[in-house]
Design a protein around this motif. Structure first.
Motif, PDB file in Angstrom:
ATOM      1  N   ARG A 103       0.823  -1.216   0.000  1.00 11.53           N
ATOM      2  CA  ARG A 103       0.000   0.000   0.000  1.00 11.53           C
ATOM      3  C   ARG A 103       0.853   1.261   0.000  1.00 11.53           C
ATOM      4  O   ARG A 103       0.420   2.312  -0.478  1.00 11.53           O
ATOM      5  N   PHE A 110     -10.190   7.586  -5.337  1.00 16.16           N
ATOM      6  CA  PHE A 110     -11.518   6.981  -5.278  1.00 16.16           C
ATOM      7  C   PHE A 110     -12.558   7.832  -6.004  1.00 16.16           C
ATOM      8  O   PHE A 110     -12.385   9.042  -6.173  1.00 16.16           O
ATOM      9  N   ASN A 114     -12.912  10.783  -0.885  1.00 14.31           N
ATOM     10  CA  ASN A 114     -12.496  10.288   0.424  1.00 14.31           C
ATOM     11  C   ASN A 114     -11.378  11.086   1.057  1.00 14.31           C
ATOM     12  O   ASN A 114     -10.461  10.525   1.655  1.00 14.31           O
ATOM     13  N   PHE A 116      -9.961  13.436   4.049  1.00 15.54           N
ATOM     14  CA  PHE A 116     -10.286  13.422   5.475  1.00 15.54           C
ATOM     15  C   PHE A 116     -10.844  14.790   5.850  1.00 15.54           C
ATOM     16  O   PHE A 116     -10.121  15.778   5.842  1.00 15.54           O
TER      17      PHE A 116
ATOM     18  N   GLY B 255     -15.517   4.767   3.005  1.00 18.85           N
ATOM     19  CA  GLY B 255     -14.453   5.370   2.198  1.00 18.85           C
ATOM     20  C   GLY B 255     -13.326   5.939   3.039  1.00 18.85           C
ATOM     21  O   GLY B 255     -12.172   5.956   2.606  1.00 18.85           O
ATOM     22  N   GLN B 256     -13.643   6.431   4.233  1.00 23.03           N
ATOM     23  CA  GLN B 256     -12.601   6.985   5.102  1.00 23.03           C
ATOM     24  C   GLN B 256     -11.645   5.884   5.555  1.00 23.03           C
ATOM     25  O   GLN B 256     -10.435   6.075   5.576  1.00 23.03           O
ATOM     26  N   GLU B 258     -11.139   3.143   3.959  1.00 13.68           N
ATOM     27  CA  GLU B 258     -10.416   2.664   2.778  1.00 13.68           C
ATOM     28  C   GLU B 258      -9.316   3.613   2.362  1.00 13.68           C
ATOM     29  O   GLU B 258      -8.212   3.197   2.030  1.00 13.68           O
ATOM     30  N   ALA B 259      -9.634   4.922   2.400  1.00 11.78           N
ATOM     31  CA  ALA B 259      -8.620   5.897   2.002  1.00 11.78           C
ATOM     32  C   ALA B 259      -7.434   5.822   2.951  1.00 11.78           C
ATOM     33  O   ALA B 259      -6.277   5.868   2.525  1.00 11.78           O
ATOM     34  N   ALA B 260      -7.712   5.666   4.247  1.00 10.95           N
ATOM     35  CA  ALA B 260      -6.620   5.587   5.218  1.00 10.95           C
ATOM     36  C   ALA B 260      -5.801   4.319   4.986  1.00 10.95           C
ATOM     37  O   ALA B 260      -4.568   4.349   5.047  1.00 10.95           O
ATOM     38  N   SER B 261      -6.487   3.214   4.686  1.00  5.70           N
ATOM     39  CA  SER B 261      -5.762   1.976   4.401  1.00  5.70           C
ATOM     40  C   SER B 261      -4.914   2.119   3.155  1.00  5.70           C
ATOM     41  O   SER B 261      -3.758   1.711   3.127  1.00  5.70           O
ATOM     42  N   ALA B 262      -5.513   2.715   2.117  1.00  7.02           N
ATOM     43  CA  ALA B 262      -4.816   2.819   0.837  1.00  7.02           C
ATOM     44  C   ALA B 262      -3.558   3.677   0.958  1.00  7.02           C
ATOM     45  O   ALA B 262      -2.631   3.538   0.177  1.00  7.02           O
ATOM     46  N   LEU B 263      -3.529   4.564   1.954  1.00  9.33           N
ATOM     47  CA  LEU B 263      -2.333   5.388   2.151  1.00  9.33           C
ATOM     48  C   LEU B 263      -1.267   4.659   2.953  1.00  9.33           C
ATOM     49  O   LEU B 263      -0.228   5.228   3.267  1.00  9.33           O
ATOM     50  N   GLY B 264      -1.536   3.411   3.312  1.00  6.94           N
ATOM     51  CA  GLY B 264      -0.534   2.608   4.003  1.00  6.94           C
ATOM     52  C   GLY B 264      -0.513   2.804   5.504  1.00  6.94           C
ATOM     53  O   GLY B 264       0.405   2.353   6.178  1.00  6.94           O
ATOM     54  N   LEU B 265      -1.517   3.490   6.040  1.00  2.67           N
ATOM     55  CA  LEU B 265      -1.565   3.670   7.493  1.00  2.67           C
ATOM     56  C   LEU B 265      -1.979   2.354   8.151  1.00  2.67           C
ATOM     57  O   LEU B 265      -2.925   1.715   7.704  1.00  2.67           O
ATOM     58  N   GLY B 266      -1.277   1.957   9.190  1.00  3.97           N
ATOM     59  CA  GLY B 266      -1.621   0.731   9.911  1.00  3.97           C
ATOM     60  C   GLY B 266      -2.846   0.941  10.784  1.00  3.97           C
ATOM     61  O   GLY B 266      -3.344   2.069  10.894  1.00  3.97           O
ATOM     62  N   ARG B 269      -2.842   3.806  13.554  1.00  2.00           N
ATOM     63  CA  ARG B 269      -2.770   5.155  12.978  1.00  2.00           C
ATOM     64  C   ARG B 269      -4.051   5.477  12.242  1.00  2.00           C
ATOM     65  O   ARG B 269      -4.528   6.612  12.266  1.00  2.00           O
ATOM     66  N   LEU B 273      -5.627   8.626  13.811  1.00  2.00           N
ATOM     67  CA  LEU B 273      -5.438   9.857  13.047  1.00  2.00           C
ATOM     68  C   LEU B 273      -6.630  10.190  12.161  1.00  2.00           C
ATOM     69  O   LEU B 273      -6.862  11.351  11.849  1.00  2.00           O
ATOM     70  N   VAL B 274      -7.345   9.176  11.734  1.00  2.00           N
ATOM     71  CA  VAL B 274      -8.410   9.437  10.754  1.00  2.00           C
ATOM     72  C   VAL B 274      -9.799   9.164  11.322  1.00  2.00           C
ATOM     73  O   VAL B 274     -10.680  10.024  11.286  1.00  2.00           O
TER      74      VAL B 274
END
Lengths: 269, 361
Positions: A103, A110, A114, A116, B255-256, B258-266, B269, B273-274
């Motif tokens: 990732r 998207f 999406n 934040f 979507g929030q 998913e977007a956080a996952s797609a950015l590589g955040l574990g 985080r 953070l999100v």
């Protein structure tokens, strides 16, 4: 990991790309015999795809054909149940660390942007570089401003997403993904939720990005974009890859009847 | 544009016109208006008389209360007990220091431009309990020890509510995350914990904490009654908090995540953070509601023999030297609770407005 545009250190694959293009660039994504089910529903059936570094692929097809699901499998937003997906030499399995490492190298944009909503545009862009890449804040902000300039909205950096138009939000989303300096960008219908007059500003950014050598996979209905930018157009229907060809061939001389029917429907109106 | 920018028409409001339209439109509204006016006139006067005009404020014993109104002398005379319980007089400065620190930490939160406001708030949340832990019970740093059985009154109420509030929020957040976890064991534990604690009345929890818990503890281990009550209140409250927070987590669009996952955040985080900043902001009214409910529920410790502010008043109004002062006592208690709960409520509204960054995407 360096800038994808200048990164020459990538080890070439022995295997030549299967699409017949001269194997001058190494593969960055390999999908082999991939299947996915939602419960009993077989969404993706035996998908095989090899993407060379720097290649730009447009995936199209009727709704429900599984195209979004397919690209969401590439960064494991969806799990596949059979077959292999190898991204940048890392195979996607249940291993969370491998998933996170993939990732980091794969940016995604998207349909619904999406962004934040509790963070400003700049904070949206810096979040992941700071927390995942451990980039110092100053440096992350400088990079973010660079990319915001590239998508032509540096003046909105300190606004919140809700203060921006749809097109601007989507451009921020692209900048946010680019701030991680990914090697691959996935676009999941990036213009479908936009008002017509805003589609162009987003497509322009994507065309500019394509020109920079980024590996791109776009699910989109923008056939004009496919014609200008794509190296290869993939047509999916019923969870299968029905046809793939370079755009001029795909649009002027589709081979499969399902492709012909689809093109007739979307091009005539 | 051909037209110069137009202003929206102003709506003029004149009192007479407003009254005719809103208070006296038709016979029914006129009757209602007159009826309510009569009730106001007949009740406000006597109330004012009781509270202020016929009330006695100065004096030192029951004989000072000669008027027909409230006997505030009673509150005055016993105020020390209502605030400190049996805390020794010469050591009350320690409690006063805590009151002062509490005010220093939180009053500036209402003043927008107060310098260092944020740090005072952080001190209030993390530092204050630590200072209190050493200062109020004493027993270290050369401070004389004061057993918790001597604590009481408003001070005890604040100790119970403050620790209950501050400890239950993080535990509640963890439980809410646990309940939505993909790991079956963690989810199972969270669900069982929440459902068990939430289904038991607080009174039962307090009885169990004071009577049954000591039976289960190994020989020689002895936890003070106050500590047991605090643990009970905190765990009970965190189960409620978990459900409030879960409501917020569920309201965040997929979507929030998913977007956080797609950015590589574990996971942590992604949540920290999100998701949580948005989810908690969304459920501030629910969280504050729970806080206020807890603040008032602390009065239930009366039944396990702890004297909070209500307990001290309750035990004093039955004192034969003071007669017919129950109303004054309860009005005083109500006022104490109202001040704090209203403060919490106002602060939360301010916080909500401040954190509002517009609609979700």
């Amino acid at each position: 990991m360096g800038n994808p545009m200048t990164d020459q250190a990538y080890t070439p694959e022995k295997q030549a790309p299967t699409d017949g293009r001269a194997g001058k660039k190494p593969d960055i994504i390999r999908v082999e015999g991939m299947h996915k089910w939602y419960g009993d529903f077989h969404v993706l059936k035996d998908l095989n795809l090899t993407v060379a570094q720097g290649e730009r692929i447009v995936i199209c097809g009727p709704s429900g054909s599984g195209k979004s699901t397919f690209i969401r499998c590439i960064n494991r937003l969806e799990e596949h149940q059979q077959g292999k997906i190898i991204v940048d030499d890392v195979e996607l399995t249940d291993d969370v660390r491998q998933i996170d490492s993939v990732r980091r190298e794969v940016g995604m944009v998207f349909q619904q942007f999406n962004l934040f909503p509790h963070l400003t545009v700049l904070e949206n862009c810096c979040l992941s570089p700071i927390w995942v890449r451990k980039t110092p804040r100053k440096e992350a902000e400088a990079t973010a401003m660079e990319y915001l300039e590239r998508v032509k909205i540096p003046d909105q950096a300190n606004k919140y997403p809700s203060q921006l138009s749809g097109g601007q939000q989507q451009r921020v989303a692209i900048a946010r993904a680019l701030c991680m300096k990914p090697r691959i960008m996935l676009f999941d219908e990036p213009t479908s939720a936009l008002d017509p007059e805003m589609i162009k500003e987003v497509l322009d950014v994507m065309i500019e990005l394509a020109g920079s050598g980024m590996t791109m996979l776009c699910v989109t209905h923008e056939m004009g974009f496919a014609k200008t930018v794509a190296d290869r157009v993939i047509f999916m229907a019923g969870g299968e890859i029905v046809e793939q060809a370079p755009p001029h061939e795909f649009f002027s001389n589709p081979k499969e009847p399902r492709t012909q029917k689809f093109l007739e429907q979307i091009l005539q109106h | 544009m051909t037209e110069p920018t137009m202003k929206a028409p102003r709506k003029a409001v004149r009192p007479v016109k407003w009254m005719r339209e809103n208070l006296f439109s038709g016979w029914f509204n006129t009757v209602l208006t007159l009826g309510v006016a009569y009730l106001l006139v007949t009740s406000v006067g006597p109330l004012l008389n009781w509270f202020f005009l016929d009330a006695n404020f100065v004096g030192s014993d029951p004989s000072a209360c000669t008027g027909a109104g409230a006997c505030w002398v009673f509150i005055n005379q016993r105020l020390n007990f209502f605030i400190y319980g049996f805390y020794p007089d010469e050591l009350q400065w320690r409690v006063n220091v805590m009151f002062l620190l509490l005010a220093v930490a939180f009053v500036p939160q209402f003043i927008e431009r107060f310098p260092g406001r944020k740090w005072l708030g952080i001190f209030g949340i993390f530092g204050l309990p630590v200072v209190g832990y050493f200062l109020i019970p004493g027993g270290s740093f050369g401070l004389e020890a004061v057993e918790s059985s001597k604590w009481g009154g408003l001070m005890l109420t604040l100790v119970l509510a403050y620790i209950g509030i501050i400890a239950s929020l993080p535990i509640g957040i963890l439980l809410a995350l646990g309940r939505r976890s993909e790991m079956p064991i963690i989810r199972g534990i969270s669900v069982v914990f929440i459902e068990v604690w939430r289904a038991v009345p607080l009174i039962t929890v307090l009885f169990m904490a004071s009577v049954m818990l000591p039976l289960f503890l190994p020989e020689g281990v002895n936890i003070e009654k106050l500590a047991r009550a605090l643990i009970g209140i905190t765990l009970w409250q965190s189960a409620y908090m978990a459900e409030v927070v879960r409501g917020g987590l569920q309201a965040i669009p997929r979507g929030q995540y998913e977007a956080a996952s797609a950015l590589g955040l574990g996971y942590w985080r992604r949540m920290g953070l999100v998701i949580l900043p948005q989810a908690l902001k969304m459920v501030i009214p629910g969280i504050v509601n729970t806080f206020i409910a807890l603040f008032k529920d602390t009065t239930l410790v009366l039944i396990i023999g702890l004297l909070d502010v209500l307990g001290t008043v309750q035990s004093t109004v039955s004192d034969p030297t003071w007669q017919n002062v129950a109303t004054e006592g309860y009005v005083f208690v109500a006022f104490c609770f109202w001040v704090f709960c209203f403060g919490i409520s106002r602060y939360s509204q301010k916080l909500e407005r401040k954190l509002d960054t517009g609609h979700k995407t």
